[in-house]
Design a protein around this motif. Structure first.
Motif, PDB file in Angstrom:
ATOM      1  N   SER A  65       9.779   9.254  47.029  1.00 33.11           N
ATOM      2  CA  SER A  65      11.214   9.234  47.320  1.00 33.11           C
ATOM      3  C   SER A  65      11.814   7.860  47.052  1.00 33.11           C
ATOM      4  O   SER A  65      12.916   7.751  46.509  1.00 33.11           O
ATOM      5  CB  SER A  65      11.453   9.635  48.779  1.00 33.11           C
ATOM      6  N   LEU A 120      14.523   9.472  51.819  1.00 28.31           N
ATOM      7  CA  LEU A 120      14.514  10.926  51.662  1.00 28.31           C
ATOM      8  C   LEU A 120      15.793  11.570  52.182  1.00 28.31           C
ATOM      9  O   LEU A 120      16.346  12.479  51.555  1.00 28.31           O
ATOM     10  CB  LEU A 120      13.296  11.507  52.385  1.00 28.31           C
ATOM     11  N   ILE A 173       4.729  11.056  49.699  1.00 32.00           N
ATOM     12  CA  ILE A 173       6.107  11.560  49.715  1.00 32.00           C
ATOM     13  C   ILE A 173       7.091  10.399  49.858  1.00 32.00           C
ATOM     14  O   ILE A 173       8.124  10.347  49.176  1.00 32.00           O
ATOM     15  CB  ILE A 173       6.292  12.583  50.852  1.00 32.00           C
ATOM     16  N   SER A 174       6.765   9.454  50.747  1.00 32.76           N
ATOM     17  CA  SER A 174       7.650   8.306  50.972  1.00 32.76           C
ATOM     18  C   SER A 174       7.777   7.456  49.719  1.00 32.76           C
ATOM     19  O   SER A 174       8.883   7.075  49.317  1.00 32.76           O
ATOM     20  CB  SER A 174       7.114   7.452  52.132  1.00 32.76           C
ATOM     21  N   ASN A 187      14.599   8.085  44.440  1.00 35.94           N
ATOM     22  CA  ASN A 187      15.925   7.995  45.077  1.00 35.94           C
ATOM     23  C   ASN A 187      16.328   6.574  45.431  1.00 35.94           C
ATOM     24  O   ASN A 187      17.521   6.270  45.485  1.00 35.94           O
ATOM     25  CB  ASN A 187      15.962   8.861  46.345  1.00 35.94           C
TER      26      ASN A 187
END
Length: 297
Positions: free
Chosen positions: A21, A167, A17-18, A25
């Motif tokens: 992101s 995030l 997830i990190s 992003n």
């Protein structure tokens, strides 16, 4: 260690997830990295910083960072937009509209993006160099497998802190970079304490599988780890709540880093050691060569 597979799955999921992101992003870099404008305003009496932030946000300056500078009546405002020679006067007029006291524009400067780019490169190199030196140190002090486990735990902590900032789109500035380096130091200290006890028990405990010896070692250091982390978290919570906007990002990064670092010292480093097949032979001290005995008549 009975939960090590669950912990490994959790770590992998959070890391994915990190990384996702960070790829999609990126990081919301602050003025230290992107460049922008600095406006310093002088007040006759100490103002309320929250009111100043509200006034600027109402005027469309959503990314404004407001802090005192030197004294309570000197206010420094950092803006992430491109520089305009009239920006200082515009900010001053916005603030003056709701004030009875007379305000003075003391500074209206531009921080170049080129400086930010250099700082970004040097900061990234600093992190990589820190991890590399840690790997060399642990390899000399313990063993190569411990070195890999320690660096894996540190990289795990840094990536998760970066992932949280990416995030939730939190500002990433030089104070947060300093916090990342502090997280490396804190997590390394905890990991070395655990590794030292693991090495000692591998040499001392006669019977037992590597998993059992790992459990003994972790339980022996668990109390120290939890107490140290809790006292550190109390201080960081106070900094995050009462420390002001200037060090808010620093405190948040350290809060996340200490929590994740405590977890990684227990589960990530030890998990990597078991995955690499650490055993007693890896940690036994080298045998001394038999000394020649002088023959006597």
């Amino acid at each position: 260690m009975a939960l090590r597979k669950i912990a490994a799955g959790l770590s992998i999921a959070v890391l994915l997830i990190s990384v996702a992101s960070l790829v999609m992003n990126g990081l919301k870099f602050g003025l230290d990295f992107t460049g922008g404008s600095l406006v310093e305003v002088g007040y006759e009496q100490s103002p309320d910083l929250n009111e100043i932030r509200g006034q600027l946000q109402s005027a469309g300056y959503d990314d404004a960072v407001v802090q005192t500078f030197g004294s309570p009546v000197d206010i420094l405002i950092r803006l992430g937009q491109s520089h305009d020679p009239k920006l200082g006067d515009q900010v001053l007029s916005v603030l003056q509209a709701d004030e009875d006291q007379t305000l003075t524009l003391r500074r209206n400067e531009y921080v170049g993006a080129q400086v930010g780019e250099e700082l970004r490169e040097q900061g990234g190199l600093g992190l990589l160099l820190a991890l590399f030196m840690v790997m060399i140190y642990v390899a000399f002090r313990f063993q190569l497998k411990f070195s890999v486990g320690a660096v894996a735990a540190l990289a795990h902590d840094v990536l998760i802190v970066l992932g949280v900032f990416s995030l939730f789109k939190l500002d990433f500035d030089l104070t947060v970079l300093a916090a990342l380096l502090a997280v490396i130091g804190y997590s390394l200290n905890d990991t070395i304490v655990v590794s030292d006890r693991i090495r000692e028990n591998f040499r001392k405990v006669r019977k037992g599988t590597p998993e059992e010896i790992m459990n003994i070692s972790l339980n022996q250091t668990l109390g120290r780890t939890i107490v140290t982390s809790l006292t550190t978290l109390l201080v960081l919570t106070a900094l995050a709540v009462f420390g002001g906007e200037l060090i808010h990002g620093f405190a948040i990064a350290l809060l996340i880093g200490v929590l994740v670092g405590t977890y990684s010292s227990i589960y990530v480093a030890a998990n990597v050691l078991l995955a690499m097949g650490v055993c007693k032979e890896d940690l036994m001290p080298p045998e001394k060569e038999d000394e020649e005995v002088d023959e006597r008549p």
